[in-house]
Design an enzyme around this catalytic site. Structure first.
Site, mmCIF file in Angstrom:
data_model
loop_
_atom_site.group_PDB
_atom_site.id
_atom_site.type_symbol
_atom_site.label_atom_id
_atom_site.label_comp_id
_atom_site.label_asym_id
_atom_site.label_seq_id
_atom_site.Cartn_x
_atom_site.Cartn_y
_atom_site.Cartn_z
ATOM 1 N N MET A 82 0.852 -1.010 0.046
ATOM 2 C CA MET A 82 -0.013 0.025 0.290
ATOM 3 C C MET A 82 1.055 1.231 -0.026
ATOM 4 O O MET A 82 2.198 1.136 0.314
ATOM 5 C CB MET A 82 -0.869 0.032 1.212
ATOM 6 C CG MET A 82 -1.855 -1.238 1.447
ATOM 7 S SD MET A 82 -3.059 -1.237 0.200
ATOM 8 C CE MET A 82 -4.198 0.125 0.590
ATOM 9 N N CYS A 83 0.206 2.240 -0.250
ATOM 10 C CA CYS A 83 1.115 3.486 -0.164
ATOM 11 C C CYS A 83 1.746 3.663 0.995
ATOM 12 O O CYS A 83 1.243 3.301 1.947
ATOM 13 C CB CYS A 83 -0.111 4.603 -0.153
ATOM 14 S SG CYS A 83 0.572 6.471 0.106
ATOM 15 N N PRO A 84 3.081 4.336 1.074
ATOM 16 C CA PRO A 84 3.707 4.601 0.150
ATOM 17 C C PRO A 84 4.613 3.516 -0.695
ATOM 18 O O PRO A 84 5.669 3.989 -1.295
ATOM 19 C CB PRO A 84 4.743 5.567 0.533
ATOM 20 C CG PRO A 84 4.992 5.163 2.015
ATOM 21 C CD PRO A 84 3.975 4.262 2.333
ATOM 22 N N ASP A 140 -2.455 -1.401 -5.258
ATOM 23 C CA ASP A 140 -3.011 -0.412 -4.308
ATOM 24 C C ASP A 140 -3.895 0.742 -5.350
ATOM 25 O O ASP A 140 -3.222 1.228 -6.422
ATOM 26 C CB ASP A 140 -1.693 0.516 -3.712
ATOM 27 C CG ASP A 140 -2.358 1.584 -3.076
ATOM 28 O OD1 ASP A 140 -3.607 1.984 -2.848
ATOM 29 O OD2 ASP A 140 -1.437 2.359 -2.424
#
Lengths: 86, 171
Positions: free
Chosen positions: A18-20, A45
């Site tokens: 997931m981010c980042p 994501d």
């Protein structure tokens, strides 16, 4: 959705992060890349699409294609701009 | 200040975009949940070519301490967002339970640990500054801190960093 327009120089598999994660992985590949390289980022994501486009705009690089695969997205970025060491 | 010159060399700033290209975050919390947001933003900012500074003050220093960086916790007490009645958070062991739950879900999301995120941020050119009075309050010297820390600075240097055309956040 677009068709792939270039053969990637590097494939970066960020699926599951997931981010980042995707941007961090893309950035790592970018740092090792040369002008003209095509980095193909694979991501699950949903933030990767807008984030990679923003990153490319901001860093002066070019998104060539965004390809929706089954359950993930491939984003091709051509490296056209790399700063020099200051 | 010597460290200010260090920035990711591969990315040039993008002056044509006419956007702020500097990110300064005050990290004031020493809990596991509040350790993630500044590191996520910092790493992303560095990847976007921004000059990024993290200024650790008060309990935020715990994110930089060799002794505590691996054992940051999340407490259900005073945290109404936790999925349990607040009063239960007072029971011994609840903090440990909540921490274990959070670590597990972060791991499931393939989210790096705080130490890994610090390392990634540092490798990307993020500057780590420790606040001098906080260090003294906690009786610490630079030797107590992880090697990623650039320097120990005071409010003056922080305000100087933040008073340039920067995005500033307090977390």
């Amino acid at each position: 959705m677009q068709v792939p327009v270039a053969k990637p120089t590097t494939v970066v598999d960020s699926r599951g992060t997931m981010c980042p994660g995707p941007i961090t992985d893309l950035f790592r590949a970018f740092r090792n890349s040369s002008i003209g390289d095509v980095i193909e980022l694979w991501a699950t994501d949903p933030a990767a699409k807008p984030d990679v486009q923003t990153w490319a705009k901001r860093s002066g690089n070019e998104v060539l294609a965004i390809i929706d695969e089954n359950g993930y997205t491939k984003i091709q970025v051509r490296i056209v701009k790399k700063g020099t060491a200051r | 200040m010597q460290t200010l010159a260090r920035q990711t060399p591969e990315l040039e700033t993008s002056p044509h975009l006419d956007k702020r290209n500097k990110l300064v975050i005050v990290c004031s919390k020493g809990s596991l949940d509040m350790a993630y947001p500044p590191l996520m933003l910092a790493t992303t900012g560095a990847a976007m070519g921004m000059e990024v500074h993290l200024y650790f003050t008060f309990w935020g220093i715990n994110m930089l301490r060799k002794k505590t960086v691996e054992s940051l916790k999340i407490s259900p007490v005073g945290n109404p967002a936790m999925p349990m009645p607040n009063i239960l958070g007072m029971i011994p062991g609840m903090t440990r339970l909540a921490t274990r739950m959070m670590r597990k879900s972060m791991d499931k999301m393939k989210m790096p640990t705080i130490q890994e995120m610090i390392k990634t941020a540092h490798d990307s050119g993020v500057h780590f500054h420790a606040c001098s009075p906080s260090m003294q309050m906690m009786n610490l010297t630079k030797d107590d801190l992880i090697p990623e820390v650039d320097d120990i600075i005071g409010a003056t240097t922080y305000l100087d960093l933040a008073s340039e055309d920067a995005i500033t956040l307090f977390i």
